[in-house]
Design an enzyme around this catalytic site. Structure first.
Site, PDB file in Angstrom:
ATOM      1  N   HIS A   1      23.633  66.250  -0.212  1.00  0.00           N
ATOM      2  CA  HIS A   1      24.247  66.517  -1.518  1.00  0.00           C
ATOM      3  C   HIS A   1      25.662  65.949  -1.586  1.00  0.00           C
ATOM      4  O   HIS A   1      25.996  65.188  -2.503  1.00  0.00           O
ATOM      5  CB  HIS A   1      24.277  68.034  -1.760  1.00  0.00           C
ATOM      6  CG  HIS A   1      24.983  68.436  -3.012  1.00  0.00           C
ATOM      7  ND1 HIS A   1      24.318  68.810  -4.157  1.00  0.00           N
ATOM      8  CD2 HIS A   1      26.315  68.533  -3.312  1.00  0.00           C
ATOM      9  CE1 HIS A   1      25.199  69.098  -5.106  1.00  0.00           C
ATOM     10  NE2 HIS A   1      26.419  68.948  -4.620  1.00  0.00           N
ATOM     11  N   GLU A   2      26.486  66.335  -0.619  1.00  0.00           N
ATOM     12  CA  GLU A   2      27.881  65.881  -0.661  1.00  0.00           C
ATOM     13  C   GLU A   2      27.989  64.370  -0.495  1.00  0.00           C
ATOM     14  O   GLU A   2      28.868  63.737  -1.079  1.00  0.00           O
ATOM     15  CB  GLU A   2      28.713  66.611   0.392  1.00  0.00           C
ATOM     16  CG  GLU A   2      28.806  68.118   0.198  1.00  0.00           C
ATOM     17  CD  GLU A   2      29.302  68.525  -1.187  1.00  0.00           C
ATOM     18  OE1 GLU A   2      30.019  67.742  -1.827  1.00  0.00           O
ATOM     19  OE2 GLU A   2      28.953  69.631  -1.632  1.00  0.00           O
TER      20      GLU A   2
ATOM     21  N   HIS B   1      27.590  62.680  -3.806  1.00  0.00           N
ATOM     22  CA  HIS B   1      28.886  62.519  -4.469  1.00  0.00           C
ATOM     23  C   HIS B   1      29.616  61.313  -3.880  1.00  0.00           C
ATOM     24  O   HIS B   1      30.255  60.534  -4.593  1.00  0.00           O
ATOM     25  CB  HIS B   1      29.759  63.760  -4.244  1.00  0.00           C
ATOM     26  CG  HIS B   1      29.421  64.944  -5.087  1.00  0.00           C
ATOM     27  ND1 HIS B   1      29.289  64.875  -6.450  1.00  0.00           N
ATOM     28  CD2 HIS B   1      29.215  66.251  -4.753  1.00  0.00           C
ATOM     29  CE1 HIS B   1      29.017  66.083  -6.933  1.00  0.00           C
ATOM     30  NE2 HIS B   1      28.968  66.932  -5.921  1.00  0.00           N
TER      31      HIS B   1
ATOM     32  N   HIS C   1      28.488  58.117  -5.273  1.00  0.00           N
ATOM     33  CA  HIS C   1      29.010  57.964  -6.630  1.00  0.00           C
ATOM     34  C   HIS C   1      30.433  57.397  -6.594  1.00  0.00           C
ATOM     35  O   HIS C   1      30.818  56.586  -7.443  1.00  0.00           O
ATOM     36  CB  HIS C   1      28.990  59.335  -7.314  1.00  0.00           C
ATOM     37  CG  HIS C   1      29.019  59.294  -8.799  1.00  0.00           C
ATOM     38  ND1 HIS C   1      29.122  60.437  -9.569  1.00  0.00           N
ATOM     39  CD2 HIS C   1      28.971  58.267  -9.689  1.00  0.00           C
ATOM     40  CE1 HIS C   1      29.127  60.111 -10.848  1.00  0.00           C
ATOM     41  NE2 HIS C   1      29.040  58.799 -10.955  1.00  0.00           N
TER      42      HIS C   1
END
Length: 716
Positions: free
Chosen positions: A502-503, A506, A509
């Site tokens: 998940h992190e 980011h 991104h």
């Protein structure tokens, strides 16, 4: 969780800083600034990464104070420019402003949350209201707004490129929502509210860190830890030793209501003690009790909304989000509540049946749920968490899971940079190379829990990508996994594995950002969009090719047996009623705190919370909110006010987007390149709803989310 901390200003993230005194002298880059201060010029390290061998605690305050001074001067210069307003002399000038402040706060934003000390916290409290004043000096500057408004009203005639046009619209809305159209008297009132709110937000964060530390449960009798693994017990002993409590064991608190050890502790009294320590951490009527602060913050925010012309703070906050209105959020959440709570109630009945079968003689309580649900899971799926964890060693998951997936999907490669200084010994740094072997980013990872680290997991930029500024991204991921005792492996759960993916989503991104302007770069999007790429990346943790590459036994190196893999798959939606209900409860609390009408008296926090959950039928005793109001860091200090729903909203986006991959042949290089080109590399350069719809081909559909959660029948 993606954190954009505290006060955004002129394309950067403004944070507070800390003390130090020294003789000043003139410097061509920074004006009256310490020539010896490491922030006086861009770092000479690759990517302008912070040189932690040179930065001392006393360096932050003089740098940030000079940075504020320069920022104010630059704002005045732009506002007072006698030339007619143009895109270059207004918007580009704003994007270039605040260079010193940008440098120092990129680093301070990291250390104040991941490696703070009392000096940093003290000065953070002192500087926060000053930073709020700097923000007001920009967004409430009448002359500056006139320039912004003039260009905004004539933007159609300027024939700007898409990103430049978006920047104009972005700034205009920021000014408008900040109160730029208010009268001078109203602006003065707003400034006072902003100053008080900024002070209280920092105080809340510091109180919460202190309450979590003080709330750790100390055990004197090892028998009370029955059920915990030898490694977890050794880690608890080490934590106690570090706190000068040799011969005891310490169970530290994580940021959430439920605590990891509750799954394995077989002594019910210990479970209750740990749960209640978590539940009551910030409600002890002591110096760390946060209830008075959050009640006042909610009141301040309602007053701000009224000044700016909105019925409540949520209405103000959602203007620049995909949802736009509180009613849209409430409608979205209401679609999930019946299925979630019904599933949670059926799960509770299963657990109670097991307790009764074992002749427990008690009614299921919140501190019992994880312990007995794990037993139900074992019985239904023949799976034991202790069987699973040996296949998930944290750095093996990083290298052969997270990085491998990024290579498989996007062609990225990673090289560890041990020559780049770090702020704490557990931190590792990697240089990121694109598929053409070009160097595109630096990535820091800091995975282990410390007393001087804020709870939870997050990503942010130390340096933001911008073609205008000539900067490439310096990204960090921070988590709070239990650090093993010396010599022991760092084994984590599959939930922790998912957090890592998940992190890093980011991170992707931010790594793939390709924007001209820092205000629109990478993850600088709406809250109810920014969690989309991160949650989407979680899917690759379960991809068969990726999974078998990292799910290897830490001792033997053997791949996880297929029968165990199948058990994990079958158990994937187990306990989803509980998981979704606790998140819905938190999202609901957030929205209700921020839809309080202006003029209301200070709320009784516990009464407000109880009535809020009753009103929306989320008051399941056995399923407490993921965050109680008194320790809800996201909404009181980390920029997610009226925005916690975003985790569920973006889950809808990510599951719907993943359905597109399933419909189009899976994660082929062509498909993932399309996702990179249309989502990951776009930042905030166009309307986010349009960006998503262009990728997906239609508006987001909630059905894939319900299927993925096991709350709707999957189509044959």
């Amino acid at each position: 969780m993606k954190i954009r901390s505290l006060i955004p200003l002129a394309g950067l993230v403004i944070l507070s800083a800390c003390g130090g005194n020294a003789k000043k002298q003139t410097n061509s880059d920074t004006g009256t600034m310490l020539s010896s201060n490491p922030f006086s010029a861009p770092s000479a390290l690759p990517f302008q990464a912070a040189d932690f061998t040179k930065i001392k605690t006393g360096d932050y305050k003089p740098a940030i104070e000079e940075g504020m001074k320069q920022q104010l001067s630059e704002i005045d210069k732009i506002a007072e420019n006698a030339e007619a307003p143009t895109f270059e002399n207004t918007f580009v000038a704003l994007e270039k402003s605040g260079a010193l402040l940008r440098r120092v706060n990129g680093v301070f934003g990291l250390v104040i949350q991941a490696n703070f000390n009392p000096e940093l916290q003290k000065v953070q409290e002192e500087v926060a209201p000053k930073l709020a004043a700097v923000s007001d000096a920009m967004f409430l500057n009448t002359k500056l707004f006139k320039r912004v408004e003039t260009i905004y009203n004539n933007r159609a005639q300027l024939k700007l490129d898409q990103e430049s046009n978006r920047l104009v619209e972005y700034y205009y809305q920021k000014f408008e929502l900040a109160g730029a159209k208010l009268s001078d008297a109203e602006k003065d009132s707003l400034k006072l509210l902003n100053k008080e709110e900024a002070t209280l937000m920092v105080k809340f964060s510091n109180q919460l860190s202190a309450s979590a530390k003080a709330g750790a449960v100390v055990i004197s009798d090892k028998a009370e830890l029955a059920g915990m693994s030898d490694g977890a017990i050794a880690s608890a002993a080490q934590d106690a030793k570090d706190a000068k409590m040799d011969g005891k064991w310490m169970l530290k608190l994580q940021n959430t209501t439920q605590q990891p050890a509750l799954q394995s502790l077989s002594v019910r009294a210990t479970r209750q003690k740990l749960f209640e320590a978590s539940w009551n951490r910030a409600e002890k009527n002591d110096s760390n009790d946060t209830r008075a602060i959050i009640s006042r913050i909610a009141q301040i925010r309602a007053s701000k909304a009224k000044l700016i012309g909105f019925a409540n703070f949520a209405s103000l906050q959602l203007q620049d989000q995909m949802a736009k209105k509180p009613e849209a959020v409430e409608n979205f959440l209401s679609k999930l509540v019946p299925a979630a709570t019904a599933k949670a109630k059926s799960e509770a009945a299963e657990i109670q049946a097991l307790i009764d079968k074992q002749k427990g003689g008690f009614k299921l309580e919140p501190w019992d749920w994880n312990f007995y649900s794990e037993q139900v899971r074992k019985a239904k799926f023949d799976i034991d968490e202790n069987q699973v964890k040996p296949y998930f060693e944290v750095f093996n998951v990083l290298q052969n899971g997270v990085f491998y997936a990024a290579n498989l999907m996007y062609g990225l490669t990673f090289k560890e940079r041990k020559d780049i200084p770090v702020y704490q010994e557990d931190v590792r740094v990697f240089e990121v190379f694109d598929k053409d072997s070009s160097s595109i980013a630096l990535f820091y990872c800091d995975y282990f829990k410390r007393d001087n680290k804020v709870g939870g997991a997050w990503m942010d930029n130390m340096v933001t990508q911008s073609k205008l500024l000539g900067t490439k991204p310096v990204i960090y991921n921070v988590c709070n996994f239990t650090k093993p005792a010396p010599g022991e492996p760092a084994l984590i759960s599959f939930d922790d594995v998912t957090t890592m993916f998940h992190e890093f989503g980011h991170g992707l991104h931010g790594i793939f950002a390709s924007q001209q302007y820092p205000s629109l770069s990478g993850t600088a999007t709406a809250r109810d969009f920014v969690e989309f790429p991160s949650q989407f990346n979680e899917h690759w943790a379960r991809d068969p090719q990726v999974f078998k590459h990292y799910a290897t036994h830490y001792k033997t190196g053997e791949v996880m047996p297929q029968d165990l893999v199948e058990k994990i798959k079958k158990a994937a939606t187990f306990n989803e009623g509980y998981a979704l209900t606790e998140i819905l409860a938190a999202a609901d609390l957030d929205m209700q705190w921020h839809t309080i009408a202006p003029g209301q008296p200070l709320q009784d926090v516990d009464k407000f919370e109880t009535e809020a959950l009753q009103k929306t039928h989320l008051d399941l005793h056995e399923v407490p909110s993921r965050y109680r109001s008194s320790y809800f860091l996201h909404i009181w200090s980390n920029g997610y006010s009226a925005g916690y729903y975003a985790y569920l909203w973006t889950e809808m986006l990510d599951d719907d987007a993943f359905a597109w991959f399933q419909e189009h042949g899976g994660p082929t290089r062509e498909n993932v390149q399309r996702f990179r080109d249309m989502i990951l590399s776009r930042g905030n350069t166009q309307d986010l709803a349009k960006m998503y719809n262009d990728f997906r081909g239609h508006e987001p559909n909630i059905e894939p989310m319900l299927i993925n959660r096991g709350l709707a029948p999957e189509k044959k």
